[in-house]
Design an enzyme around this catalytic site. Structure first.
Site, short mmCIF file in Angstrom:
data_model
loop_
_atom_site.label_atom_id
_atom_site.label_comp_id
_atom_site.label_asym_id
_atom_site.label_seq_id
_atom_site.Cartn_x
_atom_site.Cartn_y
_atom_site.Cartn_z
N PRO A 126 0.79 -1.23 0.00
CA PRO A 126 0.00 0.00 0.00
C PRO A 126 0.83 1.28 0.00
CG PRO A 126 -0.11 -1.12 2.12
CD PRO A 126 0.53 -2.07 1.16
N ASN A 127 0.32 2.24 -0.75
CA ASN A 127 0.84 3.61 -0.84
C ASN A 127 2.13 3.74 -1.64
OD1 ASN A 127 -1.26 4.72 0.88
ND2 ASN A 127 -0.27 3.60 2.53
N ARG A 149 4.97 10.94 -2.36
CA ARG A 149 4.72 10.68 -0.94
C ARG A 149 5.98 10.92 -0.10
NH1 ARG A 149 4.80 4.54 1.25
NH2 ARG A 149 3.99 4.97 3.31
N TYR A 192 11.19 8.85 1.36
CA TYR A 192 11.20 7.81 0.33
C TYR A 192 11.86 8.26 -0.98
CZ TYR A 192 7.89 5.67 3.55
OH TYR A 192 7.31 5.13 4.68
N ASN A 207 8.21 -5.32 -1.04
CA ASN A 207 8.10 -4.24 -0.08
C ASN A 207 6.63 -4.21 0.34
OD1 ASN A 207 7.89 -1.93 1.42
ND2 ASN A 207 9.06 -0.65 0.00
N ALA A 252 3.08 -0.75 4.79
CA ALA A 252 2.60 -0.81 6.19
C ALA A 252 2.10 -2.20 6.58
CB ALA A 252 1.51 0.23 6.39
N GLU A 302 12.74 -9.30 1.56
CA GLU A 302 11.95 -8.16 2.06
C GLU A 302 12.78 -6.88 1.89
OE1 GLU A 302 11.02 -8.63 6.20
OE2 GLU A 302 10.16 -6.62 6.38
N HIS A 336 12.79 -2.55 2.35
CA HIS A 336 12.21 -1.28 2.78
C HIS A 336 13.11 -0.15 2.32
CE1 HIS A 336 9.18 -3.33 5.05
NE2 HIS A 336 10.13 -4.12 5.52
N ARG A 379 12.99 4.82 12.67
CA ARG A 379 11.70 5.53 12.64
C ARG A 379 10.84 5.13 13.85
NH1 ARG A 379 9.23 4.96 6.87
NH2 ARG A 379 7.95 6.69 7.67
#
Ligand code: DQA
Length: 150
Positions: A15-16, A23, A28, A79, A82, A103, A105, A112
């Protein structure tokens, strides 16, 4: 699969990530998801692999794509966005298909908020790449190819 192709790699984005480039660019970066797709295709092609590239904001779509990859892909670079921090179902899908999963990110999630420090996916991933920006996808594709042998 053509004669020159060794296999296909599924690159999944959660998502996103369709908003990449727009964004929170301070977190990012300014590259778009299309830029990421091109990076992945170039990295995979160097070793003779093709890439299937998919982004979805819907957990079930990602799970269905992981299931479908079981018989068609050599492995997955994901990725999960969330869903990383929330989705037991996505982790179950990853362990269910028994494919190597990397995985990725973009940001260093460990620098964070505390809720980003735990990943349900990491326990079932072969490798985890964080904080390398969009180059993390390149590293992810290269690591997957390293694992599956070429
Ligand atoms: C992310 C990190 C997640 O915490 C966040 O929800 C994302 C992107 C990353 O690539 O850094 O959507 O997976």
């Amino acid at each position: 699969m053509s004669e020159t192709t060794t296999g296909s790699i599924l690159v999944l984005n959660g998502p996103n990530l369709n908003l990449l480039g727009i964004r929170e660019p301070q977190t990012y970066g300014r590259e778009t998801l299309a830029d990421v797709e091109a990076l992945c295709r170039t990295a995979a092609a160097k070793a003779g692999y093709e890439v299937e590239f998919l982004q979805s904001n819907h957990e079930g779509v990602l799970i269905d794509a992981i299931h479908a990859a079981r018989t068609t892909m050599v492995g997955i670079v994901i990725n999960p966005g969330a869903f990383t921090h929330t989705s037991v179902a996505l982790a179950d899908a990853v362990s269910g298909v028994q494919l190597p999963v990397i995985e990725v990110h973009i940001s260093n999630v460990h620098q964070r908020e505390a809720f980003r420090h735990h990943s349900y996916i990491s326990a079932v991933a072969a490798s985890v790449i964080v904080g390398a920006g969009t180059n993390g996808y390149v590293l992810g594709v290269e690591q997957l190819i390293h694992l599956v042998g070429r």
